[in-house]
Design a protein around this motif. Structure first.
Motif, mmCIF file in Angstrom:
data_model
loop_
_atom_site.group_PDB
_atom_site.id
_atom_site.type_symbol
_atom_site.label_atom_id
_atom_site.label_comp_id
_atom_site.label_asym_id
_atom_site.label_seq_id
_atom_site.Cartn_x
_atom_site.Cartn_y
_atom_site.Cartn_z
ATOM 1 N N ALA A 223 50.627 -31.866 0.327
ATOM 2 C CA ALA A 223 49.464 -32.220 -0.489
ATOM 3 C C ALA A 223 48.560 -33.216 0.220
ATOM 4 O O ALA A 223 47.333 -33.151 0.092
ATOM 5 C CB ALA A 223 49.927 -32.803 -1.831
ATOM 6 N N LEU A 224 49.149 -34.094 0.986
ATOM 7 C CA LEU A 224 48.362 -35.086 1.719
ATOM 8 C C LEU A 224 47.810 -34.543 3.037
ATOM 9 O O LEU A 224 47.052 -35.234 3.712
ATOM 10 C CB LEU A 224 49.212 -36.338 1.992
ATOM 11 N N SER A 225 48.178 -33.320 3.403
ATOM 12 C CA SER A 225 47.768 -32.757 4.692
ATOM 13 C C SER A 225 46.751 -31.639 4.571
ATOM 14 O O SER A 225 46.498 -30.940 5.555
ATOM 15 C CB SER A 225 49.000 -32.239 5.441
ATOM 16 N N THR A 226 46.156 -31.462 3.425
ATOM 17 C CA THR A 226 45.186 -30.372 3.286
ATOM 18 C C THR A 226 43.987 -30.590 4.208
ATOM 19 O O THR A 226 43.475 -29.635 4.782
ATOM 20 C CB THR A 226 44.715 -30.220 1.834
ATOM 21 N N ASP A 227 43.560 -31.829 4.345
ATOM 22 C CA ASP A 227 42.436 -32.098 5.241
ATOM 23 C C ASP A 227 42.805 -31.795 6.686
ATOM 24 O O ASP A 227 42.013 -31.244 7.447
ATOM 25 C CB ASP A 227 41.925 -33.526 5.082
ATOM 26 N N THR A 228 44.028 -32.100 7.086
ATOM 27 C CA THR A 228 44.487 -31.810 8.434
ATOM 28 C C THR A 228 44.573 -30.307 8.657
ATOM 29 O O THR A 228 44.206 -29.805 9.728
ATOM 30 C CB THR A 228 45.863 -32.454 8.691
ATOM 31 N N PHE A 229 45.049 -29.579 7.658
ATOM 32 C CA PHE A 229 45.134 -28.123 7.743
ATOM 33 C C PHE A 229 43.752 -27.516 7.985
ATOM 34 O O PHE A 229 43.568 -26.685 8.870
ATOM 35 C CB PHE A 229 45.758 -27.560 6.464
ATOM 36 N N VAL A 230 42.787 -27.958 7.210
ATOM 37 C CA VAL A 230 41.427 -27.429 7.359
ATOM 38 C C VAL A 230 40.845 -27.822 8.716
ATOM 39 O O VAL A 230 40.246 -26.996 9.403
ATOM 40 C CB VAL A 230 40.525 -27.912 6.202
ATOM 41 N N LEU A 231 41.049 -29.069 9.103
ATOM 42 C CA LEU A 231 40.524 -29.544 10.381
ATOM 43 C C LEU A 231 41.112 -28.760 11.556
ATOM 44 O O LEU A 231 40.382 -28.262 12.406
ATOM 45 C CB LEU A 231 40.818 -31.032 10.546
ATOM 46 N N LEU A 232 42.434 -28.638 11.596
ATOM 47 C CA LEU A 232 43.076 -27.941 12.701
ATOM 48 C C LEU A 232 42.714 -26.455 12.690
ATOM 49 O O LEU A 232 42.492 -25.858 13.755
ATOM 50 C CB LEU A 232 44.593 -28.139 12.657
ATOM 51 N N SER A 233 42.636 -25.854 11.519
ATOM 52 C CA SER A 233 42.225 -24.444 11.427
ATOM 53 C C SER A 233 40.820 -24.258 11.987
ATOM 54 O O SER A 233 40.558 -23.303 12.735
ATOM 55 C CB SER A 233 42.255 -23.964 9.978
ATOM 56 N N ALA A 234 39.927 -25.146 11.626
ATOM 57 C CA ALA A 234 38.547 -25.046 12.111
ATOM 58 C C ALA A 234 38.474 -25.259 13.617
ATOM 59 O O ALA A 234 37.743 -24.555 14.315
ATOM 60 C CB ALA A 234 37.664 -26.053 11.384
ATOM 61 N N ILE A 235 39.244 -26.195 14.134
ATOM 62 C CA ILE A 235 39.255 -26.434 15.580
ATOM 63 C C ILE A 235 39.796 -25.207 16.311
ATOM 64 O O ILE A 235 39.229 -24.759 17.301
ATOM 65 C CB ILE A 235 40.078 -27.696 15.930
ATOM 66 N N LEU A 236 40.882 -24.630 15.798
ATOM 67 C CA LEU A 236 41.453 -23.436 16.434
ATOM 68 C C LEU A 236 40.523 -22.235 16.328
ATOM 69 O O LEU A 236 40.438 -21.424 17.249
ATOM 70 C CB LEU A 236 42.813 -23.118 15.816
ATOM 71 N N ALA A 237 39.814 -22.110 15.223
ATOM 72 C CA ALA A 237 38.885 -20.992 15.056
ATOM 73 C C ALA A 237 37.667 -21.158 15.954
ATOM 74 O O ALA A 237 37.150 -20.176 16.497
ATOM 75 C CB ALA A 237 38.442 -20.887 13.605
ATOM 76 N N ASP A 238 37.221 -22.374 16.127
ATOM 77 C CA ASP A 238 35.997 -22.642 16.871
ATOM 78 C C ASP A 238 36.216 -22.705 18.377
ATOM 79 O O ASP A 238 35.292 -22.550 19.145
ATOM 80 C CB ASP A 238 35.376 -23.952 16.371
ATOM 81 N N SER A 239 37.444 -22.949 18.796
ATOM 82 C CA SER A 239 37.694 -23.098 20.229
ATOM 83 C C SER A 239 38.012 -21.757 20.875
ATOM 84 O O SER A 239 38.425 -20.809 20.210
ATOM 85 C CB SER A 239 38.835 -24.087 20.470
#
Length: 188
Positions: free
Chosen positions: A108-124
Motif C-alpha cells: 500500500a505504501l509502494s504504489t507511487d514506487t510501482f507507478v514510477l518504476l513502471s513509467a521509467i521502464l516503459a519510457d526507457s
C-alpha cells in the motif's frame, strides 16, 4: 551506471514512508514478519513494474513520455494527503503481525514506487532496463539494511520521518518531469 543510481535514488525517496513504517513496526517487536513482508512487497512491486513497463512497448513511443503525468499527479496527491494526515499514522493503525499484513502495508505504501518504476521502464530503451532493475534492487537492499540499522537507533524520531515523508512527493513530481522530457535513456 548513472541511470541505475538515479533509479535507485528515486526508488528510495518514494519509499521513505515505507522505511518509516518498517522502523515503526520492527521497533514494536515485529521484525519476524516485517522483514519478509518488506521483501515480498518489493519483489511484487519490481516484477509488476517490469511487466507493466515492458507491456507498454505496445504503445506508440511518442506517447510514452505522457506516462510522466502519473507520477506528477501522484506527487501532487501525496502533497495534498500529507497536509491531511501522515502515512506513518496510517501504517501504524494497520495490523502487521503476519507476513500477509506486513506485505499489505508495504504494498500500500509502494504504489507511487510501482507507478514510477513502471513509467521509467516503459519510457526507457530496452537496453537500459537492466540498469533500472539494478537500481531498484540496490534501493531495496539499501532500504532493508538502513531499516534494520535504524530500527535499533532512531525508530521513534518523528521529525526525521516527517521530513522525508514531505520530501517524497517532490521526488515523484521531479521523476514525472524527467519522464516527460526527452532524455538519453528514452525510447527512440
Amino acid at each position: 551506471m548513472f541511470f541505475a543510481l538515479s533509479v535507485a535514488l528515486a526508488y528510495v525517496l518514494t519509499n521513505i514512508d515505507g522505511l518509516f513504517a518498517f522502523l515503526a513496526l520492527s521497533s514494536a517487536g515485529r521484525a519476524r514478519s516485517v522483514i519478509p513482508g518488506f521483501l515480498v512487497a518489493h519483489v511484487l512491486v519490481i516484477a509488476g513494474s517490469l511487466l507493466l513497463g515492458v507491456g507498454a512497448t505496445f504503445l506508440s513511443p511518442d506517447k510514452l513520455g505522457y506516462l510522466g503525468l502519473i507520477p506528477i499527479g501522484l506527487g501532487l496527491w501525496e502533497i495534498w494527503k500529507n497536509n491531511r494526515n501522515s502515512a506513518l499514522e496510517r501504517a501504524n493503525a494497520r495490523s502487521a503481525n503476519s507476513l500477509v499484513g506486513s506485505t499489505a502495508i508495504f504494498l500500500a505504501l509502494s504504489t507511487d514506487t510501482f507507478v514510477l518504476l513502471s513509467a521509467i521502464l516503459a519510457d526507457s530503451r530496452r537496453d537500459m532496463d537492466h540498469f533500472a532493475l539494478l537500481g531498484a534492487l540496490l534501493a531495496v537492499a539499501g532500504l532493508l539494511l538502513l531499516g534494520m540499522y535504524l530500527s535499533n537507533r532512531i525508530a521513534r524520531n518523528k521529525q526525521i520521518g516527517q521530513f522525508f515523508e514531505r520530501l517524497s512527493p517532490f521526488v515523484m513530481i521531479a521523476a514525472g518531469i524527467y519522464i516527460l522530457l526527452d532524455t538519453a535513456t528514452d525510447v527512440l
